[in-house]
Structure formats: structure tokens, C-alpha cells
Design a protein around this motif. Structure first.
Motif, short mmCIF file in Angstrom:
data_model
loop_
_atom_site.label_atom_id
_atom_site.label_comp_id
_atom_site.label_asym_id
_atom_site.label_seq_id
_atom_site.Cartn_x
_atom_site.Cartn_y
_atom_site.Cartn_z
N UNK A 44 27.99 39.61 74.72
CA UNK A 44 27.91 40.42 75.94
C UNK A 44 28.70 41.71 75.85
N UNK A 45 29.19 42.07 74.67
CA UNK A 45 29.96 43.30 74.55
C UNK A 45 31.39 43.02 74.17
N UNK A 46 32.36 43.58 74.89
CA UNK A 46 33.77 43.44 74.53
C UNK A 46 34.26 42.03 74.83
N UNK A 47 34.60 41.32 73.77
CA UNK A 47 35.14 39.98 73.87
C UNK A 47 36.46 39.95 73.11
N UNK A 48 37.32 38.99 73.41
CA UNK A 48 38.54 38.82 72.62
C UNK A 48 38.16 38.56 71.17
N UNK A 49 38.88 39.15 70.20
CA UNK A 49 38.51 38.96 68.80
C UNK A 49 38.65 37.50 68.38
N UNK A 50 37.73 37.06 67.52
CA UNK A 50 37.89 35.74 66.92
C UNK A 50 37.76 35.87 65.42
N UNK A 51 38.33 34.91 64.70
CA UNK A 51 38.48 35.03 63.26
C UNK A 51 37.90 33.82 62.54
N UNK A 52 37.42 34.07 61.34
CA UNK A 52 37.05 32.99 60.42
C UNK A 52 37.51 33.41 59.03
N UNK A 53 37.38 32.53 58.06
CA UNK A 53 37.94 32.79 56.74
C UNK A 53 36.92 32.53 55.64
N UNK A 54 37.14 33.19 54.53
CA UNK A 54 36.42 32.91 53.29
C UNK A 54 37.46 32.55 52.23
N UNK A 55 37.08 31.75 51.22
CA UNK A 55 38.02 31.49 50.12
C UNK A 55 38.36 32.78 49.39
N UNK A 56 39.57 32.86 48.84
CA UNK A 56 39.98 34.06 48.11
C UNK A 56 39.04 34.36 46.95
N UNK A 57 38.53 33.31 46.30
CA UNK A 57 37.67 33.55 45.14
C UNK A 57 36.21 33.76 45.52
N UNK A 58 35.94 34.00 46.82
CA UNK A 58 34.60 34.43 47.22
C UNK A 58 34.38 35.91 46.95
N UNK A 59 35.46 36.63 46.59
CA UNK A 59 35.30 38.06 46.33
C UNK A 59 34.42 38.30 45.10
N UNK A 60 33.63 39.36 45.18
CA UNK A 60 32.85 39.85 44.05
C UNK A 60 33.25 41.30 43.86
N UNK A 61 34.30 41.57 43.05
CA UNK A 61 34.77 42.95 42.89
C UNK A 61 33.76 43.79 42.11
N UNK A 62 33.53 45.00 42.59
CA UNK A 62 32.60 45.93 41.94
C UNK A 62 33.36 47.22 41.67
N UNK A 63 33.53 47.54 40.40
CA UNK A 63 34.28 48.74 40.01
C UNK A 63 33.50 50.00 40.38
N UNK A 64 34.19 51.11 40.62
CA UNK A 64 33.51 52.37 40.97
C UNK A 64 32.47 52.75 39.91
N UNK A 65 31.32 53.20 40.39
CA UNK A 65 30.29 53.67 39.50
C UNK A 65 29.47 52.59 38.83
N UNK A 66 29.69 51.32 39.21
CA UNK A 66 28.94 50.22 38.60
C UNK A 66 28.08 49.52 39.65
N UNK A 67 27.15 48.72 39.18
CA UNK A 67 26.28 47.94 40.05
C UNK A 67 26.65 46.47 39.90
N UNK A 68 27.19 45.88 40.98
CA UNK A 68 27.51 44.47 40.95
C UNK A 68 26.26 43.62 41.07
N UNK A 69 26.36 42.39 40.65
CA UNK A 69 25.24 41.46 40.76
C UNK A 69 25.68 40.21 41.50
#
Length: 231
Positions: A44-69
Motif C-alpha cells: 500500500x505504499x510507505x510501510x515500516x521496513x522489513x528485512x530478510x537474509x541471504x547466505x554470505x556465499x550467495x554472492x556472485x561477484x562480477x569484476x568490472x568489464x566482465x560478464x558474470x554467469x
């Protein structure tokens, strides 16, 4: 003390313009932090923020100028993109005030909160957690992190995403319901923030499905691009 197996390596993200890497501690995400996205998801618009989490190793780092997969995940037929500003935390703190929050920011990056939308809808309907919808492997593609020192006007920057060259999401960071400093202050009331924490700050409207072979190009003004191919 002997360990039963080798300690897993800490996920790291390249630092832009440097040979350094940023070690990841935790990944926090803010839900429905743009009014128009909240509406498209049934809010409905402005609501109090709520949070969830992902595991730290869910990251997929993509270096500048490269195409991640990113591998298309199992158990879904409706994988969605969500482009987001990511805040990298540089020092520990709890119960941080809005006025002091800037002191805890190490840098910023472009991120994608990839979502199994069908599993999320099912979880919502049954009143269950979103873990399988949000916290799967490679669900957090991220660009190099830019040190906050020297960056200007990030909180008014343009944020956008294209899929195969066609525009899907486009907005400005200042349209967030809760700004970066407010997010840090609120999150720090629930968790003791630590160096290495990442905060995905929410996505604007325009989320949608992607398929194998699609190329996502996410960008935030001042932070460059994050390019990812779904394979």
C-alpha cells in the motif's frame, strides 16, 4: 583443536580501482523499499521496513568489464530480477542513530536480488519463510564495491536494468521509501552490524522474469555496470 573438515573460504568481492577484496560477513535485504514496487507486489505504499537474509556465499561477484554467469536455479519456472543499491558496512555497531549511520558505510555496489517468484508467492500464501525463494546459490550477483570516500550524490543517482538491451527497471535512489541512513539505523536495532555486512536496499518497480540466455545489465550512476548472463 582439530576441525572435522577444512574451513570454507570467506566469500570476497573485488574493490573497484584496487587489488583489494571485501570479505562478506552477512547479507541483509530490505523488502518493498520503493513505493511503486510495493504497489506492484500488493503493498500500500510507505510501510515500516522489513528485512530478510541471504547466505554470505550467495554472492556472485562480477569484476568490472566482465560478464558474470548465473545458473538458472532449480525448482522454479519464474526467476525474477531485482536491481538494487548495495551498501557495504565497514565497522561494527548496534542501535545506530540516523545521524551517525554514514560513519558505518565502507562503500557501495550494484546488486541483483534474484528471486524464485513462484516459490515466494507460494510461501506468502502459506505464511512460510522466503528462504527457498531468496537465499539460493548465486542469488546475489554483485559488482565491484566502490569505496564511499570520494563518491558523491549516490542517494540521488539513477538506477536501472535492461534485459537483452530492453529497459525493465528505471528509477532514482532518492525514491526509496527509507533512505540508506534510515535503513542502517533500523537494521542495527535488530542485529549487531559487523564489518563485511552487505545491505541490499530494495528494488524499484518493473521486476520481471528472465530465461536462460538472457543478459542482464544493471547500473547505478557513479557505480558502473553489473552484467550477468543467465545460463
Amino acid at each position: 583443536m582439530d576441525l572435522t573438515f577444512s574451513t570454507p573460504s570467506v566469500p570476497v568481492i573485488p574493490v573497484a580501482g584496487s587489488q583489494d577484496f571485501f570479505p562478506v560477513h552477512r547479507i541483509y535485504c530490505v523488502g518493498r523499499n520503493y513505493a511503486e514496487h510495493s504497489k506492484e507486489m500488493g503493498g500500500t505504499g510507505r510501510e515500516a521496513p522489513f528485512f530478510f537474509m541471504k547466505p554470505a556465499d550467495a554472492v556472485l561477484p562480477v569484476a568490472p568489464g566482465t560478464l558474470g554467469q548465473m545458473p538458472y536455479p532449480s525448482k522454479t519456472n519464474n526467476l525474477h530480477h531485482e536491481v538494487e543499491l548495495v551498501v557495504a558496512i565497514g565497522k561494527a555497531g548496534s542501535d545506530i542513530s540516523v545521524e551517525e549511520a554514514g560513519q558505518y558505510i565502507w562503500g557501495y555496489a550494484v546488486g541483483l536480488d534474484m528471486t524464485r517468484r513462484d516459490l515466494q508467492a507460494e510461501s506468502k500464501q502459506q505464511g512460510r519463510p522466503w528462504c527457498t525463494a531468496k537465499g539460493f546459490d548465486y542469488s546475489a550477483p554483485i559488482s565491484a564495491i566502490y569505496a564511499a570516500t570520494g563518491l558523491q550524490n549516490i542517494e540521488s543517482a539513477e538506477i536501472k536494468l535492461t534485459v537483452n538491451g530492453s529497459s525493465r527497471q528505471q528509477s532514482e535512489i532518492n525514491k526509496m521509501t527509507w533512505n540508506v541512513h534510515e535503513i542502517i539505523a533500523q537494521l542495527s536495532q535488530f542485529y549487531a552490524l559487523q564489518p563485511g555486512d552487505l545491505i541490499f536496499t530494495g528494488t524499484p518497480e518493473g521486476v520481471g522474469a528472465v530465461q536462460r540466455g538472457d543478459i542482464l545489465d544493471a547500473a547505478i550512476e557513479g557505480l558502473g555496470n553489473l552484467r550477468v548472463e543467465i545460463i
